[in-house]
Scaffold this motif. Structure first.
Motif, short mmCIF file in Angstrom:
data_model
loop_
_atom_site.label_atom_id
_atom_site.label_comp_id
_atom_site.label_asym_id
_atom_site.label_seq_id
_atom_site.Cartn_x
_atom_site.Cartn_y
_atom_site.Cartn_z
N ARG A 1 43.23 47.14 42.27
CA ARG A 1 43.91 47.03 42.67
C ARG A 1 43.35 44.75 42.54
O ARG A 1 43.96 43.97 42.06
N SER A 2 42.11 44.81 42.23
CA SER A 2 41.31 43.76 42.34
C SER A 2 41.58 43.62 40.72
O SER A 2 40.77 42.17 40.32
N ARG A 3 41.05 43.62 39.87
CA ARG A 3 41.35 44.10 38.04
C ARG A 3 43.32 44.01 38.07
O ARG A 3 43.62 43.74 36.58
N GLU A 4 44.11 43.61 38.53
CA GLU A 4 46.02 43.62 38.54
C GLU A 4 45.84 45.31 38.24
O GLU A 4 47.09 44.91 36.94
N LEU A 5 45.52 46.24 38.36
CA LEU A 5 45.36 47.33 37.70
C LEU A 5 46.20 48.86 38.65
O LEU A 5 46.24 47.84 40.35
#
Length: 347
Positions: free
Chosen positions: A261-265
């Motif tokens: 989520r922190s990498r927008e995945l």
């Protein structure tokens, strides 16, 4: 201050012998119901408190069961412990428990202490580093023991655990069948039998599919959310990152999902994640976690039952019970993306 009432006081109040009072207080079935009730009523009225410790010195029979657990904070072990205690309580047993916090010294100190209380048996989720000498010592004391969830190399002792190896084979094979070829394993701990067996399953599944094991895709560390997050980010930063990971347990998987989520995945769409254990929280995450379910209630109850059998027959052959696992497919696994982004919109 009034003196503490004694068995003699109860005997005088009820007109029965001191021996009869003692049998009633030990719940002997040989005493008639009316006498039993009369003695208990007199004991209550006199304020008598049964000294269980002193009674234990007079009898080789004990209702006490000791339980040493490596990590009560971990929800996986907490559920197993609850199941063991429920099963023992149903058999009129009392549990003495220690959270050993993965300390062999703390585990040994607890076992030495409870031996003084004449415990009938011992259930152990062994601390990391427990060796066969510990089990040999218990055997020399003739203290019945069952190992739970983890095995001890070289130890001749009863064991109840899930089939960790097969469970991880199924998890890794699921990813392979979805089309993944670069699959990492994170949160590995080869210092415990569970870690070694799950790693063996991962390797076996890759071998069966003709996929070479890449050591840099296997990362070791504590089974925490922080570890899961750090490990998945490290894998994403590789020149050729994997498209999926199997995690040592669900807690590590939750951390991996946070890292994605922190990498927008999005887990299951951009990158697949599988946990292990299927703790209650696994169904609450969004997306819900694909994981390998361990029947924790069954593990706990089976361990308790095996210990009670061992108490009755100390010299019977050692038993190992391997319980099946089940792959629970939810939303964090899917086919690998056509192009693997390290961050959405980047390649």
């Amino acid at each position: 201050m009034n003196p503490r009432p004694t068995l003699v006081d109860i005997a005088n109040a009820t007109g029965v012998s001191k021996a009869t009072v003692s049998l009633v207080l030990r719940n002997s079935p040989t005493i008639p119901k009316r006498t039993h009730e009369r003695v208990l009523e007199a004991a209550k009225n006199l304020g008598y408190v049964y000294n269980r410790g002193a009674a234990g010195l007079r009898s080789t029979e004990s209702r006490l069961i000791a339980m040493a657990v490596n990590d009560l904070i971990n929800p996986y072990f907490a559920e197993i412990v609850a199941a063991m205690e429920d099963a023992l309580t149903e058999q009129n047993r009392i549990v003495l428990m220690s959270n050993t916090a993965e300390s062999v010294a703390r585990q040994s100190a607890f076992v030495s202490a409870v031996r003084e209380y004449n415990v009938a048996g011992l259930l152990v989720v062994p601390a990391m580093g427990t060796d066969a000498a510990f089990v040999d010592l218990l055997r020399s004391w003739r203290l019945p023991c069952v190992m739970v969830s983890r095995s001890v190399p070289g130890a001749e002792v009863d064991l109840v655990q899930a089939n960790h190896r097969v469970g991880m084979i199924e998890a890794t094979r699921h990813l392979i069948e979805l089309g993944h070829r670069r699959i990492g394993m994170i949160g590995l701990n080869e210092n415990i039998s569970t870690g070694r067996e799950r790693f063996e399953g991962y390797r076996q599944a890759l071998f069966n599919a003709g996929i070479a094991l890449e050591p840099r895709l296997v990362l070791s560390g504590p089974a925490t959310r922080d570890t899961g997050m750090a490990h998945v980010l490290a894998l994403l930063d590789l020149p050729e990152p994997p498209t999926a990971v199997v995690c040592f347990n669900d807690v590590v998987a939750f951390g991996a999902m946070l890292g994605l989520r922190s990498r927008e995945l999005t887990p299951g769409q951009d990158f697949s994640v599988i946990g292990f254990d299927d703790i209650a929280e696994a169904t609450l995450w969004r997306p819900a976690l694909t994981t390998v379910a361990v029947a924790r209630q069954t593990v706990g109850r089976t361990a308790a039952q095996l210990l009670l059998r061992r108490i009755e027959a100390f010299d019977a052959p050692v038993e190992t019970v391997l319980l099946p696992t089940e792959l629970v497919i939810r939303d964090t696994t899917g086919a690998p993306p056509a192009r693997h982004p390290r961050r959405r919109g980047l390649v």
